[in-house]
Motif scaffolding. Structure first.
Motif, PDB file in Angstrom:
ATOM      1  N   MET A  29      -9.758  61.171  55.247  1.00 28.62           N
ATOM      2  CA  MET A  29      -8.330  60.854  55.145  1.00 28.62           C
ATOM      3  C   MET A  29      -8.133  59.349  54.981  1.00 28.62           C
ATOM      4  O   MET A  29      -8.733  58.543  55.701  1.00 28.62           O
ATOM      5  N   LYS A  30      -7.283  58.978  54.026  1.00 24.35           N
ATOM      6  CA  LYS A  30      -7.013  57.563  53.799  1.00 24.35           C
ATOM      7  C   LYS A  30      -5.923  57.084  54.769  1.00 24.35           C
ATOM      8  O   LYS A  30      -4.811  57.581  54.750  1.00 24.35           O
ATOM      9  N   ALA A  45      -8.616  50.727  49.808  1.00 26.96           N
ATOM     10  CA  ALA A  45      -8.377  51.957  50.565  1.00 26.96           C
ATOM     11  C   ALA A  45      -9.275  51.975  51.787  1.00 26.96           C
ATOM     12  O   ALA A  45     -10.474  51.695  51.698  1.00 26.96           O
ATOM     13  N   LEU A  46      -8.691  52.308  52.919  1.00 22.09           N
ATOM     14  CA  LEU A  46      -9.414  52.381  54.187  1.00 22.09           C
ATOM     15  C   LEU A  46      -9.393  53.818  54.688  1.00 22.09           C
ATOM     16  O   LEU A  46      -8.327  54.411  54.850  1.00 22.09           O
ATOM     17  N   GLU A  47     -10.581  54.365  54.929  1.00 26.84           N
ATOM     18  CA  GLU A  47     -10.695  55.740  55.403  1.00 26.84           C
ATOM     19  C   GLU A  47     -10.624  55.793  56.927  1.00 26.84           C
ATOM     20  O   GLU A  47     -10.918  54.818  57.614  1.00 26.84           O
ATOM     21  N   GLU A  48     -10.259  56.946  57.436  1.00 24.94           N
ATOM     22  CA  GLU A  48     -10.220  57.139  58.887  1.00 24.94           C
ATOM     23  C   GLU A  48     -11.635  57.050  59.457  1.00 24.94           C
ATOM     24  O   GLU A  48     -12.575  57.648  58.934  1.00 24.94           O
ATOM     25  N   VAL A  87      -5.592  50.804  63.064  1.00 19.63           N
ATOM     26  CA  VAL A  87      -6.377  49.965  62.150  1.00 19.63           C
ATOM     27  C   VAL A  87      -6.554  48.605  62.803  1.00 19.63           C
ATOM     28  O   VAL A  87      -5.575  47.985  63.221  1.00 19.63           O
ATOM     29  N   LEU A  88      -7.788  48.151  62.915  1.00 18.78           N
ATOM     30  CA  LEU A  88      -8.094  46.848  63.496  1.00 18.78           C
ATOM     31  C   LEU A  88      -8.682  45.962  62.399  1.00 18.78           C
ATOM     32  O   LEU A  88      -9.707  46.300  61.801  1.00 18.78           O
ATOM     33  N   ARG A 145     -18.561  49.710  66.795  1.00 19.37           N
ATOM     34  CA  ARG A 145     -19.103  51.043  66.520  1.00 19.37           C
ATOM     35  C   ARG A 145     -18.513  52.073  67.486  1.00 19.37           C
ATOM     36  O   ARG A 145     -18.280  53.224  67.108  1.00 19.37           O
ATOM     37  N   ASN A 146     -18.275  51.662  68.734  1.00 19.91           N
ATOM     38  CA  ASN A 146     -17.621  52.557  69.696  1.00 19.91           C
ATOM     39  C   ASN A 146     -16.196  52.890  69.235  1.00 19.91           C
ATOM     40  O   ASN A 146     -15.745  54.029  69.353  1.00 19.91           O
ATOM     41  N   LEU A 147     -15.494  51.873  68.720  1.00 25.09           N
ATOM     42  CA  LEU A 147     -14.129  52.089  68.224  1.00 25.09           C
ATOM     43  C   LEU A 147     -14.146  53.048  67.035  1.00 25.09           C
ATOM     44  O   LEU A 147     -13.275  53.919  66.905  1.00 25.09           O
ATOM     45  N   LYS A 148     -15.138  52.900  66.190  1.00 23.24           N
ATOM     46  CA  LYS A 148     -15.284  53.800  65.040  1.00 23.24           C
ATOM     47  C   LYS A 148     -15.494  55.238  65.514  1.00 23.24           C
ATOM     48  O   LYS A 148     -14.873  56.177  65.001  1.00 23.24           O
TER      49      LYS A 148
END
Length: 295
Positions: free
Chosen positions: A1-2, A25-28, A160-161, A183-186
């Motif tokens: 999802m974008k 474009a930034l994906e989830e 989004v950060l 990576r934890n946030l991801k």
């Protein structure tokens, strides 16, 4: 999802086209690198996403909804949190106070200190971030201040950060700790835009990379599709060997020697180096390491 879509974004300043039909474009749940030389348009693109600038033309969508962000507070309400290269914290307030500044829990205008402390503790535990919470931010290292800014953005329910050159003035161990947190946030489902000049960090951390050059879009690639050489060529339109041509030079005549230089006042201890005729000698170190004092 974008999560974020920026389509044909153009930004003009008087006499200057800073962004010329940029797509992004930034994906989830991805960490997306944004790279380019100085002046490529990275900061301008971030500022459009943060609501600091409004695009001259083009379309932006957040969670699929067309938007035109009118201010930074508008961007925050839509889940866009930005941590800039220069710290924007109040150095005299504690970490806890900075995190909730302007949004302190209160009842009938009376601040609820226990609620603030419990909310802060919960926030730190949720994202695995450790910082001293009740000391003035000005006494903390640059790396810890970055963590406070990240916590402040997360406290606003950012989805989004955006991190603008977050490793510019921190040590390698602090960088490793930051990457662990990102990576934890991801894993928690957040999406991260990572802006850096350190290409090794971009390859180490990012899932995809978008390249800008002189305000133009040069493409978006999976990190695995690129090498350092190919990425530099996209950024500069020059090959690595053209940018750093090998030159044979043998320096022999010494023109300056410094041995065991000390200065208690300037914080210098046992500094030694030599300079030979026709040589360029570089001095490298973190902010506060003593380079300027030595010069």
């Amino acid at each position: 999802m974008k999560i974020v879509e920026m389509i044909s974004i153009r930004k003009e300043f008087p006499g200057v086209v800073a962004l010329d039909n940029i797509d992004f474009a930034l994906e989830e749940g991805e960490i997306h690198g944004l790279v380019g030389e100085n002046g490529a348009g990275k900061s301008t693109l971030i500022n459009v996403l943060a609501g600091v600038f409004q695009q001259s033309s083009g379309e932006m969508r957040i969670f699929g909804e067309p938007v035109r962000l009118s201010s930074p507070s508008d961007a925050l309400r839509r889940g866009i949190g930005v941590v800039y290269q220069d710290t924007v914290l109040d150095p005299y307030f504690t970490s806890e106070e900075n995190i909730w500044l302007g949004r302190e829990p209160s009842k009938l205008s009376v601040l609820k200190g226990k609620k603030t402390r419990s909310d802060t503790k919960e926030l730190c535990e949720e994202f695995g971030i450790e910082v001293p919470l009740r000391v003035p931010v000005g006494t903390l290292s640059v790396a810890k201040q970055k963590m406070v800014e990240i916590l402040r953005a997360l406290s606003m329910n950012s989805k989004v950060l955006v991190l603008d050159e977050p490793t510019a003035s921190i040590t390698q161990s602090d960088t490793d700790n930051l990457f662990k947190i990102l990576r934890n946030l991801k894993e928690a489902g957040l999406s991260v835009i990572f802006v850096s000049h350190h290409l090794d960090e971009v390859f180490n951390l990012c899932d995809r990379i978008t390249v800008l050059r002189n305000g133009h879009y040069e493409g978006t690639y999976a990190s695995s599709e690129l090498s350092t050489r190919s990425l530099i060529k996209l950024m500069t339109h020059r090959d690595l060997t053209d940018q750093y041509p090998k030159q044979e030079y043998k320096a022999e005549e010494e023109v300056l020697r410094v041995s065991n230089l000390n200065s208690v006042k300037l914080g210098l201890k046992d500094i030694s180096f030599e300079v030979k005729k026709g040589e360029i000698v570089g001095f490298f170190g973190m902010v506060g390491s003593g380079r300027t004092e030595l010069m």
